[in-house]
Design an enzyme around this catalytic site. Structure first.
Site, PDB file in Angstrom:
ATOM      1  N   GLU A 104       0.776  -1.188   0.092  1.00 11.71           N
ATOM      2  CA  GLU A 104      -0.083   0.156   0.031  1.00 11.71           C
ATOM      3  C   GLU A 104       0.872   1.091   0.093  1.00 11.71           C
ATOM      4  O   GLU A 104       0.429   2.263   0.499  1.00 11.71           O
ATOM      5  CB  GLU A 104      -1.003   0.031   1.246  1.00 11.71           C
ATOM      6  CG  GLU A 104      -1.794  -1.080   1.175  1.00 11.71           C
ATOM      7  CD  GLU A 104      -2.508  -1.576   2.520  1.00 11.71           C
ATOM      8  OE1 GLU A 104      -3.441  -0.559   2.868  1.00 11.71           O
ATOM      9  OE2 GLU A 104      -2.254  -2.345   3.247  1.00 11.71           O
TER      10      GLU A 104
ATOM     11  N   SER B 293      -6.347  -2.964   3.548  1.00  9.92           N
ATOM     12  CA  SER B 293      -7.124  -2.436   2.134  1.00  9.92           C
ATOM     13  C   SER B 293      -7.742  -3.395   1.187  1.00  9.92           C
ATOM     14  O   SER B 293      -7.698  -3.265  -0.155  1.00  9.92           O
ATOM     15  CB  SER B 293      -6.062  -1.538   1.267  1.00  9.92           C
ATOM     16  OG  SER B 293      -5.833  -0.423   2.227  1.00  9.92           O
TER      17      SER B 293
ATOM     18  N   TYR C 103      -9.232   2.843  -4.051  1.00  5.71           N
ATOM     19  CA  TYR C 103      -8.297   3.939  -4.268  1.00  5.71           C
ATOM     20  C   TYR C 103      -8.326   4.457  -5.686  1.00  5.71           C
ATOM     21  O   TYR C 103      -7.242   5.269  -6.191  1.00  5.71           O
ATOM     22  CB  TYR C 103      -6.512   3.432  -4.008  1.00  5.71           C
ATOM     23  CG  TYR C 103      -6.866   3.050  -2.501  1.00  5.71           C
ATOM     24  CD1 TYR C 103      -7.252   4.257  -1.609  1.00  5.71           C
ATOM     25  CD2 TYR C 103      -6.389   1.971  -2.105  1.00  5.71           C
ATOM     26  CE1 TYR C 103      -7.167   3.860  -0.244  1.00  5.71           C
ATOM     27  CE2 TYR C 103      -6.614   1.678  -0.666  1.00  5.71           C
ATOM     28  CZ  TYR C 103      -6.880   2.695   0.284  1.00  5.71           C
ATOM     29  OH  TYR C 103      -6.964   2.269   1.393  1.00  5.71           O
TER      30      TYR C 103
ATOM     31  N   ARG D 261     -11.773   2.441  11.697  1.00  7.18           N
ATOM     32  CA  ARG D 261     -12.989   2.595  10.514  1.00  7.18           C
ATOM     33  C   ARG D 261     -13.155   0.858  10.563  1.00  7.18           C
ATOM     34  O   ARG D 261     -12.361   0.000  10.422  1.00  7.18           O
ATOM     35  CB  ARG D 261     -12.605   2.915   9.187  1.00  7.18           C
ATOM     36  CG  ARG D 261     -13.748   2.857   8.436  1.00  7.18           C
ATOM     37  CD  ARG D 261     -13.446   3.292   6.844  1.00  7.18           C
ATOM     38  NE  ARG D 261     -12.863   1.937   6.410  1.00  7.18           N
ATOM     39  CZ  ARG D 261     -11.672   1.654   5.681  1.00  7.18           C
ATOM     40  NH1 ARG D 261     -10.787   2.569   5.726  1.00  7.18           N
ATOM     41  NH2 ARG D 261     -11.443   0.513   5.289  1.00  7.18           N
TER      42      ARG D 261
ATOM     43  N   ASP E   4     -15.490  -2.025   8.942  1.00  3.57           N
ATOM     44  CA  ASP E   4     -16.625  -2.365   7.692  1.00  3.57           C
ATOM     45  C   ASP E   4     -17.248  -3.400   7.915  1.00  3.57           C
ATOM     46  O   ASP E   4     -16.929  -4.555   8.684  1.00  3.57           O
ATOM     47  CB  ASP E   4     -15.380  -2.668   6.640  1.00  3.57           C
ATOM     48  CG  ASP E   4     -14.101  -1.530   6.356  1.00  3.57           C
ATOM     49  OD1 ASP E   4     -14.566  -0.530   6.551  1.00  3.57           O
ATOM     50  OD2 ASP E   4     -13.079  -1.879   5.995  1.00  3.57           O
TER      51      ASP E   4
ATOM     52  N   GLU F 247     -13.887  -6.228   9.474  1.00  4.64           N
ATOM     53  CA  GLU F 247     -12.563  -5.937   9.779  1.00  4.64           C
ATOM     54  C   GLU F 247     -12.582  -4.641  10.389  1.00  4.64           C
ATOM     55  O   GLU F 247     -13.847  -3.770  10.290  1.00  4.64           O
ATOM     56  CB  GLU F 247     -11.448  -5.682   9.039  1.00  4.64           C
ATOM     57  CG  GLU F 247     -11.336  -4.998   7.846  1.00  4.64           C
ATOM     58  CD  GLU F 247     -10.360  -5.012   7.024  1.00  4.64           C
ATOM     59  OE1 GLU F 247      -9.351  -5.626   7.221  1.00  4.64           O
ATOM     60  OE2 GLU F 247     -10.383  -4.600   5.661  1.00  4.64           O
TER      61      GLU F 247
ATOM     62  N   ASN G 263     -10.001  -1.249  11.181  1.00  4.34           N
ATOM     63  CA  ASN G 263      -8.843  -0.787  10.239  1.00  4.34           C
ATOM     64  C   ASN G 263      -8.317   0.263  11.238  1.00  4.34           C
ATOM     65  O   ASN G 263      -8.904   1.254  11.415  1.00  4.34           O
ATOM     66  CB  ASN G 263      -9.179  -0.139   8.859  1.00  4.34           C
ATOM     67  CG  ASN G 263      -7.806   0.245   8.272  1.00  4.34           C
ATOM     68  OD1 ASN G 263      -6.787   0.765   8.731  1.00  4.34           O
ATOM     69  ND2 ASN G 263      -7.955   0.248   6.932  1.00  4.34           N
TER      70      ASN G 263
ATOM     71  N   GLY H 262      -7.371   4.959   5.687  1.00  8.55           N
ATOM     72  CA  GLY H 262      -6.791   5.816   4.817  1.00  8.55           C
ATOM     73  C   GLY H 262      -7.025   7.550   5.121  1.00  8.55           C
ATOM     74  O   GLY H 262      -8.154   7.630   5.543  1.00  8.55           O
TER      75      GLY H 262
END
Length: 331
Positions: free
Chosen positions: A26, A152, A226, A265, A267, A283, A285, A289
């Site tokens: 990443e 990601s 992205y 964050r 998800d 998950e 995070n 990002g």
């Protein structure tokens, strides 16, 4: 500059080292996050040192002697506890989660073991050796295969009845089994992609809302995350209020159980036909990002927090936490 304990006060203009780049999968996203953060913090009057991480990163941070490090790295070794441990040894304040949290949260199986007993619903599944996939399916199709400790959605594959990878999977077929010796196999959960950001401050921990991610084809993988225009963000999500409330509740619970700091964050996949029972956490995070396409800045803006203020809030929370650790150690 500083207060009586030798630490910068929240009203001071700070010297902030923004750590970005590195050598993980990443890297490019981390550079986008890091430069965005650096620009935002400069706009708030802070002095910024941008550091593209290499093997000499400890010496470069020591030479810069910042008040605080903004960790804008993604993936290993910036998100898995390695860099966090280095900064702890250096006694340098840094943003986002600490060592233990980072170690657990980047490992999807460890995350399940931590969260499920605390009432956070997650898909079942098991760790499989990639070699096993060429002999038999580990779960009934459709199922998901993902690396145990990448972020990601790097290396995620959905194996369906009509997948062109064969049945069982053909050794030469393209997929994460060619890159990773072990993978996490989970049942595929149909439905909608949702996500909730959480942020800490001196006033407490709060969720910023719920976003739905609408993908025309495929799933919310690295490319969709992205690449501009590949995913539609609906913020706030057009979902029932009880589902939005559950998303926020689970995100805060995951943040606290894992011991996340600054921001995180979480998800989800939501099968709306099953109602509340159809909501599953995929998950959490610990270093989401911070690019122009990223979800945390988007949700923060909807909650009335502009991007530069968000970056500064994360920095000030890092200083607050470091100051408390110092006081506890001295006390």
């Amino acid at each position: 500059m500083g207060n009586s304990a030798g630490r910068p006060a929240v009203t001071d203009k700070l010297h902030i080292a923004v750590l970005m780049g590195g050598w993980a999968n990443e890297r490019e996203v981390s550079l986008m996050s890091g430069n965005g953060v650096a620009d935002a913090l400069e706009s708030r009057g802070h002095r910024i040192t941008r550091i593209d991480m290499d093997r000499d990163v400890a010496a470069r941070i020591a030479e810069a002697a910042p008040d605080v490090v903004f960790n804008a790295l993604h993936g290993v070794p910036g998100e898995d506890g390695t860099v966090q441990g280095m900064l702890e040894l250096m006694d340098v304040p840094y943003t986002h989660s600490g060592v233990a949290t980072s170690v657990i949260a980047i490992d999807k199986q460890l995350t399940k073991q931590a969260l499920v007993p605390h009432g956070v619903p997650m898909p079942g599944g098991r760790i499989v050796k990639s070699e096993e996939l060429f002999e038999r399916d580990p779960l009934p199709r459709p199922y998901v295969l993902k690396p145990v400790n990448e972020g990601s959605s790097v290396g995620v594959a959905i194996v369906t009845e009509d997948s062109n990878v064969g049945n069982p999977i053909v050794r030469g077929a393209a997929g994460p089994w060619q890159e990773f010796a072990e993978l996490l196999a989970e049942p595929f959960i149909k439905g909608r992609e949702l996500t909730t950001a959480v942020i800490d401050s001196a006033h407490g921990t709060r969720a910023l809302g719920v976003t739905e991610l609408i993908i025309e084809h495929g799933f919310y993988d690295y490319e969709h995350k992205y690449t501009e225009g590949r995913t539609q963000h609906v913020c706030p999500a057009d979902i029932p209020s009880e589902i939005a409330a559950l998303c926020e509740e689970y995100a805060i619970r995951a943040h606290k159980v894992l011991g996340c700091r600054g921001t995180s964050r979480t998800d989800y996949r939501w099968d709306e036909e099953a109602g509340e029972d159809g909501l599953f956490v995929l998950e959490t995070n610990t270093q989401p990002g911070m690019t122009p396409l990223s979800l945390v800045p988007e949700q923060a803006k909807h909650a009335g927090i502009e991007y530069p203020e968000l970056c500064e809030m994360i920095v000030l929370e890092a200083l607050r936490v470091h100051g408390k650790k110092t006081e506890d150690a001295d006390g």
